[in-house]
Design a protein around this motif. Structure first.
Motif, short mmCIF file in Angstrom:
data_model
loop_
_atom_site.label_atom_id
_atom_site.label_comp_id
_atom_site.label_asym_id
_atom_site.label_seq_id
_atom_site.Cartn_x
_atom_site.Cartn_y
_atom_site.Cartn_z
N ALA A 13 -12.42 -0.31 11.13
CA ALA A 13 -11.48 0.01 12.21
C ALA A 13 -10.06 0.06 11.68
CB ALA A 13 -11.60 -1.03 13.32
N VAL A 14 -9.75 -0.82 10.73
CA VAL A 14 -8.41 -0.86 10.14
C VAL A 14 -8.58 -1.00 8.65
CG1 VAL A 14 -6.36 -2.29 9.89
CG2 VAL A 14 -7.24 -1.81 12.16
N ASN A 15 -7.87 -0.17 7.91
CA ASN A 15 -8.16 -0.02 6.49
C ASN A 15 -6.91 -0.30 5.65
OD1 ASN A 15 -9.18 0.69 4.05
ND2 ASN A 15 -9.98 2.68 4.69
N GLU A 16 -6.86 -1.49 5.05
CA GLU A 16 -5.80 -1.86 4.11
C GLU A 16 -4.41 -1.47 4.57
OE1 GLU A 16 -6.46 -0.91 0.09
OE2 GLU A 16 -8.06 -2.38 -0.09
N ILE A 17 -3.99 -2.09 5.64
CA ILE A 17 -2.67 -1.78 6.17
C ILE A 17 -1.68 -2.87 5.76
CG2 ILE A 17 -1.38 -1.81 8.33
CD1 ILE A 17 -3.34 0.00 9.52
N SER A 18 -0.52 -2.45 5.30
CA SER A 18 0.55 -3.40 4.98
C SER A 18 1.83 -2.92 5.63
CB SER A 18 0.79 -3.46 3.46
OG SER A 18 -0.38 -3.86 2.80
N PHE A 19 2.48 -3.81 6.32
CA PHE A 19 3.85 -3.52 6.74
C PHE A 19 4.55 -4.81 7.12
CE2 PHE A 19 1.33 -2.70 10.66
CZ PHE A 19 1.94 -3.58 11.54
N ALA A 20 5.86 -4.75 7.22
CA ALA A 20 6.62 -5.91 7.64
C ALA A 20 7.64 -5.45 8.66
CB ALA A 20 7.32 -6.55 6.44
N LEU A 21 7.81 -6.23 9.69
CA LEU A 21 8.72 -5.86 10.75
C LEU A 21 9.73 -6.96 10.99
CD1 LEU A 21 6.22 -4.48 13.41
CD2 LEU A 21 7.73 -3.14 11.95
N GLY A 22 10.98 -6.55 11.19
CA GLY A 22 12.01 -7.50 11.60
C GLY A 22 12.36 -7.26 13.04
N PRO A 23 13.46 -7.85 13.53
CA PRO A 23 13.86 -7.65 14.92
C PRO A 23 14.03 -6.17 15.25
CG PRO A 23 15.14 -9.39 13.92
CD PRO A 23 14.32 -8.78 12.82
N GLY A 24 13.74 -5.83 16.49
CA GLY A 24 13.83 -4.44 16.92
C GLY A 24 12.51 -4.02 17.56
N ILE A 25 12.45 -2.76 17.96
CA ILE A 25 11.25 -2.27 18.62
C ILE A 25 10.47 -1.38 17.67
CG2 ILE A 25 10.34 -1.00 20.59
CD1 ILE A 25 12.84 -1.57 22.09
N ALA A 26 9.21 -1.69 17.51
CA ALA A 26 8.35 -0.85 16.68
C ALA A 26 7.24 -0.29 17.54
CB ALA A 26 7.78 -1.65 15.52
N GLY A 27 6.93 0.97 17.35
CA GLY A 27 5.87 1.59 18.13
C GLY A 27 4.67 1.88 17.25
N ASP B 155 -2.22 -5.86 3.13
CA ASP B 155 -3.56 -5.34 2.84
C ASP B 155 -4.59 -5.76 3.88
OD1 ASP B 155 -2.69 -4.10 0.58
OD2 ASP B 155 -3.06 -5.84 -0.72
N VAL B 156 -4.25 -5.60 5.13
CA VAL B 156 -5.14 -6.06 6.19
C VAL B 156 -6.19 -5.01 6.51
CG1 VAL B 156 -5.25 -6.66 8.63
CG2 VAL B 156 -3.44 -7.60 7.19
N SER B 157 -7.43 -5.46 6.52
CA SER B 157 -8.53 -4.59 6.93
C SER B 157 -9.35 -5.31 7.98
CB SER B 157 -9.45 -4.24 5.76
OG SER B 157 -8.73 -3.58 4.76
N ARG B 158 -10.01 -4.53 8.80
CA ARG B 158 -10.94 -5.12 9.76
C ARG B 158 -12.10 -4.17 9.92
NH1 ARG B 158 -12.82 -9.45 13.18
NH2 ARG B 158 -14.58 -8.33 14.07
N TRP B 159 -13.29 -4.69 9.76
CA TRP B 159 -14.44 -3.82 10.00
C TRP B 159 -15.43 -4.49 10.94
CZ3 TRP B 159 -12.90 -5.09 4.92
CH2 TRP B 159 -13.58 -6.17 4.35
N TYR B 160 -16.13 -3.64 11.66
CA TYR B 160 -17.22 -4.09 12.53
C TYR B 160 -18.51 -3.54 11.93
CZ TYR B 160 -13.44 -4.57 15.97
OH TYR B 160 -12.30 -4.90 16.62
N GLY B 161 -19.28 -4.40 11.32
CA GLY B 161 -20.48 -3.90 10.66
C GLY B 161 -20.09 -2.88 9.60
N ASN B 162 -20.59 -1.68 9.76
CA ASN B 162 -20.28 -0.64 8.79
C ASN B 162 -19.04 0.16 9.15
OD1 ASN B 162 -22.32 -1.09 6.99
ND2 ASN B 162 -23.80 0.12 8.16
#
Lengths: 245, 316, 297
Positions: free
Chosen positions: B31-45, B21-28
């Motif tokens: 930029a990033v709105n409630e993102i959740s994911f998990a990554l293991g070994p490998g390449i993610a784009g 549930d990661v969010s990031r905002w600058y003032g109003n």
């Protein structure tokens, strides 16, 4: 201290333009002292050396300018162009980065200013006694350089316009406001430096009389260094890269 | 790859990179709105248009932005205000600026020293070899081309053999040969069990390199997972195939009788089939051809490129 | 995706691009545009809000001495002559230096940093036009620091007493002096600061160099002239840019400096300062022009 950081900072600070500029600035008091020695000045040497040469030229102009140039560039230039990431994305506590940068900026500033102080002071006062004047100002300049560099380094982490802010502090606040309102002198690194110098030089008040007492100056200097250093470290620990513009 | 919560257990059992549930905002501005994911070994784009929040996510992953909300863990540790985690993170920033007065070797060596590696010179030499920069390693970086600077940055990021590698737009400025070289290198590193995350707005790069795709649009995670899986999940959108066979007209007539097919189009002798269910169609098509005695030359999905998935997601 | 009618036909579509057929405004308009844009940039207009803070604050601070005198006049009903037109610039000299130090790099540094000079030089202007437009723009901006406070002081003085017209008439000779001195100092400071600022793309270096030049030269000149009364001690004041400006201003106002002040001690003829001011401004202008004439993309 972290040696790789310190080494890198030294190479960063001593690029050609900066070194030439500082060498020229540091030469000014030396030339003046030479003119004083072999010219026809009417002022008393100890008078002139402490009030004019040391207080006006070195402490009020050369020292803050040198500290401003090196203090804001030591970390600020890397924050500006984005290369700071290469130092900060490393398993080193941020306070070590700040301390390493600060020590190098301080030593480089001291190298230029102290050279000017000692050479100009000896030129102006050789054979006149008053060797303590040179010693007093030399020590004071070393301490003052640390305070200035710490403040300007912290400023450069806080804002990208640190150089301009530093100029305003030195020339408006220390140069103008403290002259108009006496009470503000307790918030002026220049006055601390002069107070410490006067204390060690132990000249008669008739010759040179700083606004602040020596002990008070020393305590205030230490407080400024600690507070500014702590602020700088805290800011760097919470350092965020701007949007990639 | 999953968006499900990470398995319970000690830090070792956790995913290498975990966002909840990661969010990031600058003032109003969010930029990033409630993102959740998990990554293991490998390449993610990380894929998305410019300004979608890819860089913000990478900055948060690398500890250079504090999430406004939510938690980020890399190898089970927080990254914000935790420099010790950089022991296992290699970072290739987007900005091109480097120390112009250092040589490539000095720069990579600096990284090795800052990581307190036991034999920094050997580590630097190895990293420089990996990016194929040995010939230029003793020249000042100031005179390097864009592609060479990019390789220096990669060399500095892998000098300490990190388990996590984060790259922000790594293929910018690289010529096709360097691009292939870097892709090979990243594949090799991923094969060694490392977790690699890179951002790009170029579909072809992500499609060719990434096993996992995270599609970021307007600060939100629009799709995540294996590229083909994502494609299959989007069943509300028809799959289109072009078919070449010995008798397109008869094959079309037979295919339209299949429940998985809901549209057939024959224009200028070119047979286009729209199917609702990818798997069912792939299963049915050869059988229909066989029973009709038609030879099937080619069955080609027309819109399996990431571009089409992507533009579909953006329009949605 | 647009719906394409016939891909196979291979058409080139007319998207309606049009050539510009109208009159071209030419060099004069181009120079005027650079001038106006630079003047706006000198106050941060059209830039982000933070860029406006420093220039506007300095203009406000430069009005402070005038406000002080008018305030005292209002409070005491007496027109105490503490801030005179001739020495007004001395009170605000550090503000003047800070203004050019902050804004000269703003005018020329961006084009150096972003390598946009070729874009200008490939237009209908000469290279000297670019440099001169920047110079006049910064000098015009400086008039807000030099002439504006003087005018405020002049008008305020007249209205402070009950005899508005006699007061205005009596001090009317000051008006041409204010105009000449303000224009001269503005051009001088603009030329010197631009000559420094054009040498480096780093804003910090430029600002530091300009401040160092004014403050350092002022201190050194002061130290020399304070220390003795030999001729070369007195000539030492000519090192100080501040005192050259001050000496020229006093000459323009036909006023004698206080005998105890640095200018009074130096006791040099007024035209000398004015001539030196003009010479230094010309030298700076040559340096500035050379920088742009010699530029190779």
């Amino acid at each position: 201290m972290n040696w790789p950081v310190a080494q890198l900072t030294l190479r960063l600070l001593l690029n050609q333009k900066r070194t030439v500029l500082l060498a020229v600035l540091a030469l000014v008091p030396v030339l003046l002292a030479a003119v004083f020695r072999w010219g026809s000045f009417e002022e008393h040497p100890a008078d002139w050396a402490s009030n004019r040469l040391m207080a006006q030229i070195i402490v009020a102009a050369l020292l803050p300018l040198a500290a401003l140039i090196f203090g804001t560039a030591a970390l600020g230039s890397e924050i500006d162009d984005g290369t700071a990431v290469y130092l900060l994305a490393k398993p080193i506590p941020r306070w070590r980065v700040v301390v390493s940068k600060l020590v190098v900026a301080w030593l480089v500033t001291v190298a230029f200013v102290l050279m000017a102080t000692v050479v100009a002071g000896v030129l102006a006062l050789a054979g006149e006694g008053h060797a303590l004047v040179v010693v007093g100002f030399a020590v004071a300049v070393i301490a003052g350089a640390l305070a200035y560099c710490t403040v300007f380094l912290a400023l450069s982490v806080a804002t990208s316009r640190a150089f301009l802010a530093g100029l305003v502090y030195v020339f408006i606040w220390e140069g103008l406001v403290t002259g108009l309102f006496e009470g503000t002198r307790v918030l002026s690194i220049r006055e601390y430096t002069l107070g410490l110098a006067g204390w060690i030089a132990s000249l008669s008040p008739k010759t040179f009389e700083p606004e602040l007492a020596g002990g008070q100056s020393l305590v205030l200097l230490a407080i400024v260094c600690l507070v500014a250093g702590w602020v700088g470290v805290r800011l760097l620990q919470r350092f965020e890269t701007g949007e990639s513009s | 790859m999953s968006t499900a919560p990470a398995p319970a257990g000690g830090p070792a059992a956790r995913a290498a990179i975990e966002l909840v549930d990661v969010s990031r905002w600058y003032g109003n501005v969010v930029a990033v709105n409630e993102i959740s994911f998990a990554l293991g070994p490998g390449i993610a784009g990380l894929l998305g248009p410019n300004g979608a929040g890819k860089s913000t996510i990478l900055h948060m992953l690398s500890g250079f932005l504090r999430p406004s909300a939510g938690t980020i863990r890399v190898l089970g540790q927080p990254v914000w205000k935790n420099p010790s985690v950089y022991r296992e993170i290699g970072l290739v920033p987007e900005r091109e600026a480097l120390y112009p007065f250092l040589t490539a070797f000095e720069f990579v060596l600096l990284g090795a020293r800052l990581h307190r590696l036991p034999d920094p010179e050997a580590a630097a030499a190895r990293a420089i070899d990996m990016v194929d920069l040995r010939d230029a390693q003793h020249r000042a970086i100031g005179g390097y081309s864009k592609g060479m600077k990019q390789r220096v940055k990669v060399a500095a990021a892998i000098v300490h053999d990190p388990r996590i590698l984060l790259l922000d737009e790594p293929f910018n400025g690289a010529d096709p040969r360097q691009r292939l070289h870097l892709m090979d290198m990243l594949r090799t590193m991923a094969g060694e069990g490392r977790t690699i995350v890179f951002s790009s707005h170029i579909l072809e790069e992500v499609e060719r390199l990434a096993e996992n795709v995270l599609v970021i649009i307007a600060g939100r995670l629009a799709a995540a997972g294996d590229f083909h899986t994502i494609r299959r999940l989007m069943t509300d959108r028809p799959h289109t195939f072009t078919v070449r066979s010995s008798d397109n007209r008869r094959l079309g007539a037979a295919l339209i009788a299949q429940p998985s097919v809901f549209g057939v189009d024959l224009t200028d002798g070119l047979l286009t089939v729209r199917a609702a269910d990818l798997a069912a169609f792939a299963f049915a098509a050869p059988r229909v051809a066989q029973t009709q005695g038609i030879r099937l030359f080619e069955v080609r999905p027309t819109d399996e490129s990431l571009e089409s998935v992507f533009s579909y997601l953006v329009r949605r | 995706m647009q719906s394409s009618p016939d891909l196979a036909a291979g058409n080139i579509y007319d998207l309606g691009y049009r050539r510009y057929q109208g009159a071209r405004l030419g060099r004069r308009q181009a120079v005027l545009t650079i001038y106006l844009q630079s003047l706006r940039a000198a106050f941060g207009l059209g830039r982000r809000p933070a860029a406006k803070i420093v220039p506007v604050a300095l203009v406000v601070l430069a009005l402070f001495p005038a406000a002080l005198r008018l305030g005292i006049a209002a409070a005491t009903d007496q027109n105490i002559r503490i801030v005179e037109p001739a020495n007004y610039y001395s009170y605000i000299q550090i503000l003047l230096a800070l203004f050019v130090a902050a804004q000269a790099p703003e005018l020329v540094g961006r084009d150096l940093r972003n390598n946009t000079r070729p874009l200008y030089f490939s237009r209908a202007i000469r290279r000297s036009d670019y440099a001169l437009a920047k110079l006049v723009a910064l000098a015009s901006a400086m008039l807000f620091m030099t002439a504006l406070p003087q005018v405020v002081l002049y008008v305020g003085n007249a209205f402070a007493g009950s005899h508005v017209w006699p007061e205005m008439r009596d001090s009317a000779p000051d008006l041409p002096r204010i105009a000449v001195s303000a224009v001269a100092l503005s051009l001088f400071m603009a030329a010197v600061s631009l000559a420094v600022a054009a040498q480096t793309s780093r804003r910090a270096f430029a600002a530091g160099g300009i401040i160092a030049l004014f403050v350092f030269s002022g201190t050194v000149g002061g130290v020399l002239v304070e220390a003795g009364s030999a001729l070369w001690n007195r000539l030492g004041i000519l090192i100080s840019l501040y005192d050259v400006m001050r000496g020229a201003t006093f000459w323009i106002f036909a006023t004698d400096p206080e005998p105890e002040s640095q200018l009074g001690r130096a006791d040099l003829p007024g035209p000398l300062y004015a001539a030196l001011l003009a010479a230094l401004a010309s030298l700076a202008l040559v340096l500035l022009l050379r920088r742009y004439m010699r530029f190779r993309p």
